[in-house]
Design a protein around this motif. Structure first.
Motif, PDB file in Angstrom:
ATOM      1  N   LYS A  95      36.682 -34.313 -12.575  1.00 40.27           N
ATOM      2  CA  LYS A  95      35.777 -33.595 -11.688  1.00 40.27           C
ATOM      3  C   LYS A  95      35.586 -34.375 -10.396  1.00 40.27           C
ATOM      4  O   LYS A  95      35.756 -35.595 -10.350  1.00 40.27           O
ATOM      5  N   ARG A  96      35.244 -33.648  -9.352  1.00 41.14           N
ATOM      6  CA  ARG A  96      34.921 -34.263  -8.067  1.00 41.14           C
ATOM      7  C   ARG A  96      33.425 -34.113  -7.813  1.00 41.14           C
ATOM      8  O   ARG A  96      32.887 -33.013  -7.899  1.00 41.14           O
ATOM      9  N   ASP A 126      35.894 -38.724 -14.872  1.00 40.16           N
ATOM     10  CA  ASP A 126      36.019 -37.884 -16.060  1.00 40.16           C
ATOM     11  C   ASP A 126      34.871 -36.884 -16.137  1.00 40.16           C
ATOM     12  O   ASP A 126      33.802 -37.094 -15.562  1.00 40.16           O
ATOM     13  N   LEU A 127      35.099 -35.804 -16.852  1.00 42.33           N
ATOM     14  CA  LEU A 127      34.158 -34.689 -16.889  1.00 42.33           C
ATOM     15  C   LEU A 127      32.798 -35.065 -17.474  1.00 42.33           C
ATOM     16  O   LEU A 127      31.794 -34.426 -17.173  1.00 42.33           O
ATOM     17  N   LYS A 128      32.743 -36.097 -18.311  1.00 41.54           N
ATOM     18  CA  LYS A 128      31.494 -36.479 -18.964  1.00 41.54           C
ATOM     19  C   LYS A 128      30.751 -37.592 -18.229  1.00 41.54           C
ATOM     20  O   LYS A 128      29.735 -38.082 -18.713  1.00 41.54           O
ATOM     21  N   ALA A 129      31.231 -37.980 -17.063  1.00 36.48           N
ATOM     22  CA  ALA A 129      30.593 -39.081 -16.330  1.00 36.48           C
ATOM     23  C   ALA A 129      29.170 -38.703 -15.907  1.00 36.48           C
ATOM     24  O   ALA A 129      28.916 -37.600 -15.416  1.00 36.48           O
ATOM     25  N   THR A 130      28.247 -39.627 -16.106  1.00 38.22           N
ATOM     26  CA  THR A 130      26.850 -39.409 -15.730  1.00 38.22           C
ATOM     27  C   THR A 130      26.614 -39.781 -14.266  1.00 38.22           C
ATOM     28  O   THR A 130      27.478 -40.374 -13.610  1.00 38.22           O
ATOM     29  N   GLY A 131      25.427 -39.449 -13.774  1.00 35.70           N
ATOM     30  CA  GLY A 131      25.072 -39.823 -12.414  1.00 35.70           C
ATOM     31  C   GLY A 131      25.087 -41.330 -12.221  1.00 35.70           C
ATOM     32  O   GLY A 131      25.474 -41.828 -11.164  1.00 35.70           O
ATOM     33  N   ALA A 132      24.683 -42.069 -13.260  1.00 37.58           N
ATOM     34  CA  ALA A 132      24.677 -43.538 -13.180  1.00 37.58           C
ATOM     35  C   ALA A 132      26.100 -44.073 -13.062  1.00 37.58           C
ATOM     36  O   ALA A 132      26.373 -44.999 -12.288  1.00 37.58           O
TER      37      ALA A 132
END
Length: 235
Positions: A95-96, A126-132
Motif C-alpha cells: 500500500k501507499r 505492507d498492507l498491515k503496517a500501522t501508523g507507528a
C-alpha cells in the motif's frame, strides 16, 4: 426594561468586539506531537494511537508538534495524496500512504528553536503496517512511556510537558511541504546496457586479421613452391 436592554446591547457589543479583535485565547495546555488523519479535505485528530491504526492504501497520515489545548493544532499543510504519492507507482501486495510531518513553529518550541521544515513522504509498505510503523520507516522516533515524544530528533528532550497559560493562535499560516523521495518503493528497472557497435567487431577484427595472415602464408608458400618447380624443370 430600558436599562436592561442597554446592558444587553453593551455586552453584545463587547463580545462581538472581542470576537473580531482577539486572535488567541489563554488556557493551560501541553507541548506534544499530535497524530492526525486527512479525510474529507481536512485533518482530524486520531481517535486511536498510531500503534492501533492500520491506514488503508491511499491514506494520508499527519503529525504536528505544537503547544495545544482544547482545540487540536493540526498540520499546516493539506494532505494532498497525489502531490506526495502521485509519482510513486502502486505495487501488488503493498500500500501507499502519504505521510505529513509538521514540526511546528519556533513559538511551539520550549527554547524558541527553529524547527525542521514540514515534509511530505510517500511510504510504500505492507498492507498491515500501522501508523507507528509508517512513521518509523521515514524518521527515527523517540518513544517514552508509550508516547511519541520526538521525531527525527525534534525536540531532543521533553514529552507532553504541561504548559501554563498558553496562547494559541486562532489559525495557523499554511506552509508548503518539502516532498522527499519515496520510502520502501521498488527501485525503477534499469535497462541492461546493449553492446556497442564498436565493441562487437573487436573479436571479429581479431579473427579477420588471423585469417588474413593465414591466407598470406598460403600465398607465399604457393609462390615458393611454384619457383622451385620452375627451377627444377629448367635443370
Amino acid at each position: 426594561m430600558i436599562a436592561k436592554r442597554l446592558v444587553l446591547t453593551l455586552l453584545t457589543g463587547l463580545l462581538l468586539a472581542g470576537t473580531v479583535t482577539t486572535t488567541a485565547h489563554a488556557e493551560d495546555g501541553y507541548r506534544f506531537w499530535g497524530y492526525y488523519q486527512y479525510t474529507g479535505g481536512q485533518w482530524a485528530f486520531a481517535q486511536k494511537g498510531s500503534e492501533a491504526v492500520v491506514p488503508a492504501d491511499g491514506s494520508v497520515e499527519g503529525w504536528r508538534f505544537a503547544v495545544g489545548g482544547a482545540k487540536p493544532r493540526t498540520p499546516r499543510a493539506a494532505g494532498d495524496f497525489n502531490a506526495i504519492c502521485g509519482a510513486t507507482p502502486a505495487e501488488t501486495g503493498k500500500k501507499r500512504v502519504a505521510l505529513v510531518i509538521d514540526s511546528g513553529t519556533p513559538a511551539d518550541s520550549a527554547s524558541g528553536a527553529t524547527p525542521p521544515p514540514a515534509s511530505g513522504t510517500c511510504v510504500v509498505t505492507d498492507l498491515k503496517a500501522t501508523g507507528a510503523k509508517i512513521l518509523a520507516a521515514v524518521k527515527p522516533v523517540r518513544i517514552e512511556k508509550g508516547l511519541t515524544c520526538g521525531i527525527d530528533g525534534y525536540p531532543a528532550t521533553g514529552c507532553g510537558d504541561q504548559v501554563k497559560n498558553i496562547s494559541v493562535p486562532a489559525t495557523d499560516e499554511p506552509v508548503k511541504l518539502e516532498i522527499g523521495a519515496p520510502v520502501g518503493a521498488a527501485p525503477a528497472p534499469s535497462a541492461s546496457p546493449s553492446p556497442s557497435a564498436d565493441a562487437q567487431p573487436a573479436k571479429g577484427h581479431k579473427v579477420g586479421w588471423a585469417g588474413g595472415v593465414l591466407i598470406l602464408l598460403i600465398a607465399v608458400g604457393g609462390y615458393l613452391t611454384s619457383r622451385r618447380r620452375t627451377k627444377f624443370l629448367k635443370q
